[in-house]
Scaffold this motif. Structure first.
Motif, PDB file in Angstrom:
ATOM      1  N   GLU A  91     -24.118 -37.214   5.333  1.00  0.00           N
ATOM      2  CA  GLU A  91     -23.626 -37.109   6.708  1.00  0.00           C
ATOM      3  C   GLU A  91     -24.527 -37.894   7.648  1.00  0.00           C
ATOM      4  O   GLU A  91     -24.048 -38.596   8.543  1.00  0.00           O
ATOM      5  N   TYR A  92     -25.849 -37.777   7.426  1.00  0.00           N
ATOM      6  CA  TYR A  92     -26.786 -38.500   8.289  1.00  0.00           C
ATOM      7  C   TYR A  92     -26.593 -40.009   8.157  1.00  0.00           C
ATOM      8  O   TYR A  92     -26.606 -40.731   9.164  1.00  0.00           O
ATOM      9  N   LYS A  93     -26.442 -40.525   6.949  1.00  0.00           N
ATOM     10  CA  LYS A  93     -26.269 -41.966   6.755  1.00  0.00           C
ATOM     11  C   LYS A  93     -25.066 -42.481   7.536  1.00  0.00           C
ATOM     12  O   LYS A  93     -25.132 -43.526   8.197  1.00  0.00           O
ATOM     13  N   ILE A 105     -31.700 -34.939  15.197  1.00  0.00           N
ATOM     14  CA  ILE A 105     -30.447 -35.092  15.945  1.00  0.00           C
ATOM     15  C   ILE A 105     -30.280 -33.875  16.839  1.00  0.00           C
ATOM     16  O   ILE A 105     -30.512 -32.740  16.419  1.00  0.00           O
ATOM     17  N   SER A 106     -29.874 -34.129  18.071  1.00  0.00           N
ATOM     18  CA  SER A 106     -29.600 -33.009  18.975  1.00  0.00           C
ATOM     19  C   SER A 106     -28.376 -33.321  19.819  1.00  0.00           C
ATOM     20  O   SER A 106     -28.056 -34.473  20.097  1.00  0.00           O
ATOM     21  N   VAL A 107     -27.676 -32.265  20.194  1.00  0.00           N
ATOM     22  CA  VAL A 107     -26.544 -32.339  21.124  1.00  0.00           C
ATOM     23  C   VAL A 107     -26.831 -31.349  22.230  1.00  0.00           C
ATOM     24  O   VAL A 107     -26.987 -30.147  21.961  1.00  0.00           O
ATOM     25  N   ASN A 108     -26.925 -31.850  23.469  1.00  0.00           N
ATOM     26  CA  ASN A 108     -27.312 -31.005  24.601  1.00  0.00           C
ATOM     27  C   ASN A 108     -28.608 -30.251  24.284  1.00  0.00           C
ATOM     28  O   ASN A 108     -28.737 -29.051  24.554  1.00  0.00           O
ATOM     29  N   ARG A 154     -17.524 -34.340  13.011  1.00  0.00           N
ATOM     30  CA  ARG A 154     -16.814 -33.848  14.195  1.00  0.00           C
ATOM     31  C   ARG A 154     -17.057 -32.354  14.387  1.00  0.00           C
ATOM     32  O   ARG A 154     -17.283 -31.884  15.508  1.00  0.00           O
ATOM     33  N   LYS A 155     -17.013 -31.612  13.295  1.00  0.00           N
ATOM     34  CA  LYS A 155     -17.184 -30.159  13.377  1.00  0.00           C
ATOM     35  C   LYS A 155     -18.590 -29.793  13.818  1.00  0.00           C
ATOM     36  O   LYS A 155     -18.790 -28.859  14.613  1.00  0.00           O
ATOM     37  N   LYS A 156     -19.605 -30.514  13.337  1.00  0.00           N
ATOM     38  CA  LYS A 156     -20.987 -30.183  13.670  1.00  0.00           C
ATOM     39  C   LYS A 156     -21.413 -30.707  15.034  1.00  0.00           C
ATOM     40  O   LYS A 156     -22.179 -30.058  15.744  1.00  0.00           O
ATOM     41  N   LEU A 157     -20.936 -31.894  15.409  1.00  0.00           N
ATOM     42  CA  LEU A 157     -21.395 -32.538  16.637  1.00  0.00           C
ATOM     43  C   LEU A 157     -20.508 -32.234  17.835  1.00  0.00           C
ATOM     44  O   LEU A 157     -20.981 -32.211  18.967  1.00  0.00           O
ATOM     45  N   ASN A 201     -28.251 -30.042  12.161  1.00  0.00           N
ATOM     46  CA  ASN A 201     -28.657 -30.359  10.799  1.00  0.00           C
ATOM     47  C   ASN A 201     -27.503 -31.015  10.042  1.00  0.00           C
ATOM     48  O   ASN A 201     -26.386 -30.485  10.018  1.00  0.00           O
ATOM     49  N   LEU A 202     -27.794 -32.176   9.456  1.00  0.00           N
ATOM     50  CA  LEU A 202     -26.800 -32.901   8.664  1.00  0.00           C
ATOM     51  C   LEU A 202     -27.305 -33.068   7.242  1.00  0.00           C
ATOM     52  O   LEU A 202     -28.518 -33.130   7.007  1.00  0.00           O
TER      53      LEU A 202
END
Length: 225
Positions: A154-156, A141-144, A198-201, A149-150
């Protein structure tokens, strides 16, 4: 993603169960066709894996009855039978794909991932939503372009919402697709994991990524590229 595995060969069943759990799936298991039919009608799975040579109710009959009940989740058949007629019969009964025993567990996982993606209208293992990128094969998973890391749970939740972009999913539906049948449906764990996502992404809430719809559930917004 929540799967149903119907397999009467107990050593194989246990090996597949462990492999699928390690691959981050949630799993319900049945050892005969009657038990498989009960579970398959009771729960709305993301996919089912059904052996053809089952006791009490054979795999072909099980698949036929599930389809007659309107269960439209993908079905992958397992068969030790080597002739093409059995494979055709399984596909004609409503299965979506098949594997002939023996097979590598990694092939099973790859086929399941493809079936689940196609059922959600996704042809590629990579799902892009604005700056967010999910590879459903590698679980990256990446943002920009920054890796995120989840945890497993969280990933499911994240993967399920990404596969259903723009759709409102109730708390009950999310729990049923992410956790096994013994999970406490009154738990507030979904709210906790939504906050973590929300906090991580989207820590600054610039994307407004996951919407809460009061009394209805949650929705992953479709973002502009």
């Amino acid at each position: 993603m929540r799967l149903l595995l119907v397999e009467d060969d107990i050593p194989l069943q246990q090996n597949l169960k462990q492999h699928l759990l390690d691959a981050n799936y949630t799993l319900d298991v049945a050892s005969d066709g009657e038990e498989g039919l009960f579970q398959g009608e009771e729960y709305n799975y993301d996919a089912a894996i059904i052996d053809l040579g089952l006791p009490k109710l054979d795999g072909i009959t099980l698949i036929t009855r599930l389809r007659a009940q309107g269960r439209d989740y993908p079905i992958l058949i397992l068969t030790a039978r080597d002739n093409w007629q059995d494979k055709v019969e399984g596909l004609d009964a409503g299965a979506d794909d098949y594997l002939t025993k023996p097979f590598h567990p990694e092939e099973l996982t790859a086929r399941l991932n493809a079936l689940i993606r196609r059922s959600a209208g996704k042809s590629s293992p990579v799902i892009q939503n604005g700056p967010i990128r999910l590879n459903t094969s590698s679980h990256e998973i990446s943002v920009n372009e920054m890796q995120i890391n989840l945890s497993g749970s969280e990933y499911k939740l994240f993967e399920y919402l990404m596969l259903h972009l723009g759709e409102v999913k109730s708390k009950t539906v999310l729990i049923e697709h992410i956790y096994d049948q013994d999970f406490d449906l009154d738990s507030n764990v979904i709210e906790v994991f939504i906050r973590r996502l929300r906090k991580k992404l989207d820590p600054d809430n610039q994307l407004g990524l996951i919407e809460t719809l009061r009394g209805q559930g949650y929705r992953m917004r479709r973002l502009q590229d």
